[in-house]
Design an enzyme around this catalytic site. Structure first.
Site, PDB file in Angstrom:
ATOM      1  N   TYR A 257       0.844  -1.183   0.000  1.00  0.00           N
ATOM      2  CA  TYR A 257       0.000   0.000   0.000  1.00  0.00           C
ATOM      3  C   TYR A 257       0.883   1.238   0.000  1.00  0.00           C
ATOM      4  CZ  TYR A 257       0.556  -0.828   5.090  1.00  0.00           C
ATOM      5  OH  TYR A 257       1.044  -1.084   6.342  1.00  0.00           O
ATOM      6  N   HIS A 305       5.674  -0.997   0.552  1.00  0.00           N
ATOM      7  CA  HIS A 305       5.267   0.078  -0.347  1.00  0.00           C
ATOM      8  C   HIS A 305       5.799  -0.119  -1.753  1.00  0.00           C
ATOM      9  CE1 HIS A 305       4.049   1.661   3.370  1.00  0.00           C
ATOM     10  NE2 HIS A 305       5.251   1.983   3.785  1.00  0.00           N
TER      11      HIS A 305
END
Ligand SMILES: *[C@@H]1O[C@H](CO)[C@@H](O)[C@H](O)[C@H]1NC(C)=O
Ligand SMILES: *[C@@H]1O[C@H](CO)[C@@H](O)[C@H](O)[C@H]1NC(C)=O
Ligand SMILES: *[C@@H]1O[C@H](CO)[C@@H](O)[C@H](O)[C@H]1NC(C)=O
Length: 329
Positions: A257, A305
């Site tokens: 994310y 990420h």
């Protein structure tokens, strides 16, 4: 005996699935109504220039930008927009940990403590709001950006990033500090807390941390009583986080994310007319470290990420003159 136990488990799973579906359907209709209302936002705030001389972000007619930037997505949770459609709720619950808490109840309790009105719906031809998004990169050291950073209307900082001792390079004002329970620090009374919620418990934590301090652990031990001005507390909208994930980064993987830095950058683009970005990326020697840590350490850039896509997107924003990226020293 054993079979009986299995049947019981299956029954419980089915039962909770039913409850979940029922709740969500009710919720989706409410959200649909919200969507209808949100689609009218464009008529209230047509694409007209803001009052800034240099740049008016939301009025840009860059096509690449127009494909990504959705002015109608609220960056901050409010009473009127807190309902989450099923697919977003599921996505959000998959980030860190699923919760059995009643989301509507959690929201109700949150807004009994912090303001529930929508923030920053004041864009228009007479507004020019300049914002500095200050990351934590070591490339700030020696930059002398401090006074320039302080000269913005809003100064966003993240997590525990200190200013004391680094004023010359990072500035001294902080209007907004973005953090989550595990990265929290006390705030002075001029600073907005922007909570980045990665799970339901994070929203419960902020309510608790501003009242009785009953939540002492999330993923690990956290500050349970936070010094912060209640009237200045806001929560980033989970649907906004999903929009950044989906629309800006096109992330398909469930396991990654957006990073805090990237979320804050897009957040600022929704709240401000002009955005300048500092302290992102490596320093001139290619080292990735925090400006407030003495020993530069190489840390894994991506982890959960999508570092690569984020970096490319930031460079594209710079190339298209939608933001100014200050790469420091
Ligand atoms: C839009 O919102 C207002 C108040 O927030 C509400 O009264 C109205 O019914 C909504 N409109 C639609 C089409 O749902
Ligand atoms: C969740 O909380 C809301 C608001 O307090 C309440 O109306 C609703 O009945 C609750 N739902 C469940 C399943 O407990
Ligand atoms: C804000 O904080 C300062 C220093 O901590 C204090 O002197 C002042 O009274 C506070 N102001 C308000 C409105 O609480």
């Amino acid at each position: 005996m054993r079979l009986c136990k299995y049947l019981k488990v299956i029954f419980m799973v089915l039962l909770s699935a039913t409850i979940f579906t029922v709740t969500v359907h009710k919720v989706s209709y409410e959200h649909f109504k919200n969507l209808v209302n949100n689609s009218m936002v464009d008529h209230i705030f047509p694409k007209e220039p803001c009052a800034c001389v240099e740049r008016c972000l939301a009025a840009s007619d860059d096509e690449w930008f127009a494909k990504r930037f959705r002015k109608d997505v609220s960056p901050v949770l409010a009473l009127s927009n807190s309902i989450l459609p099923e697919h977003i709720f599921k996505w959000w619950q998959s980030l860190q940990s699923r919760s059995t808490a009643n989301y509507s109840q959690v929201i109700k309790e949150l807004f009994s403590v912090v303001p529930g009105e929508e923030w920053y719906r004041d864009a228009g031809p007479s507004r020019c709001r300049t914002c500095a998004v200050v990351g934590n990169s070591g490339n700030l050291l020696g930059s002398h950006y401090g006074p320039f950073i302080d000269n913005h209307d809003f100064v966003f900082r993240m997590n525990k990033a200190p200013v004391e001792g680094y004023e010359k390079d990072v500035g001294s004002r902080t209007t907004h500090r973005i953090m989550y329970p595990e990265s929290a620090s006390h705030l002075d009374n001029n600073t907005h807390l922007v909570l980045l919620p990665f799970k339901t418990l994070d929203i419960q934590w902020v309510t608790s941390a501003l009242t009785d301090g009953s939540i002492k652990r999330t993923r690990f031990k956290v500050i349970n009583q936070l010094q912060a001005t209640r009237d200045k507390v806001m929560v980033m909208h989970p649907a906004f986080m999903h929009y950044v994930h989906n629309t800006w980064l096109h992330i398909k993987s469930r396991r990654s994310y957006p990073s805090t830095g990237f979320l804050v950058l897009i957040f600022a683009m929704h709240v401000c007319d002009e955005v300048n970005v500092f302290g992102f990326g490596a320093n001139s020697k290619g080292t990735w470290h925090h400006y407030f840590e003495n020993t530069p350490k190489f840390f894994k850039r991506t982890g959960k990420h999508s570092g690569g896509i984020e970096r490319e997107t930031i460079l594209e924003l710079q190339k298209r003159k939608l933001i100014d990226l200050y790469t420091g020293w």
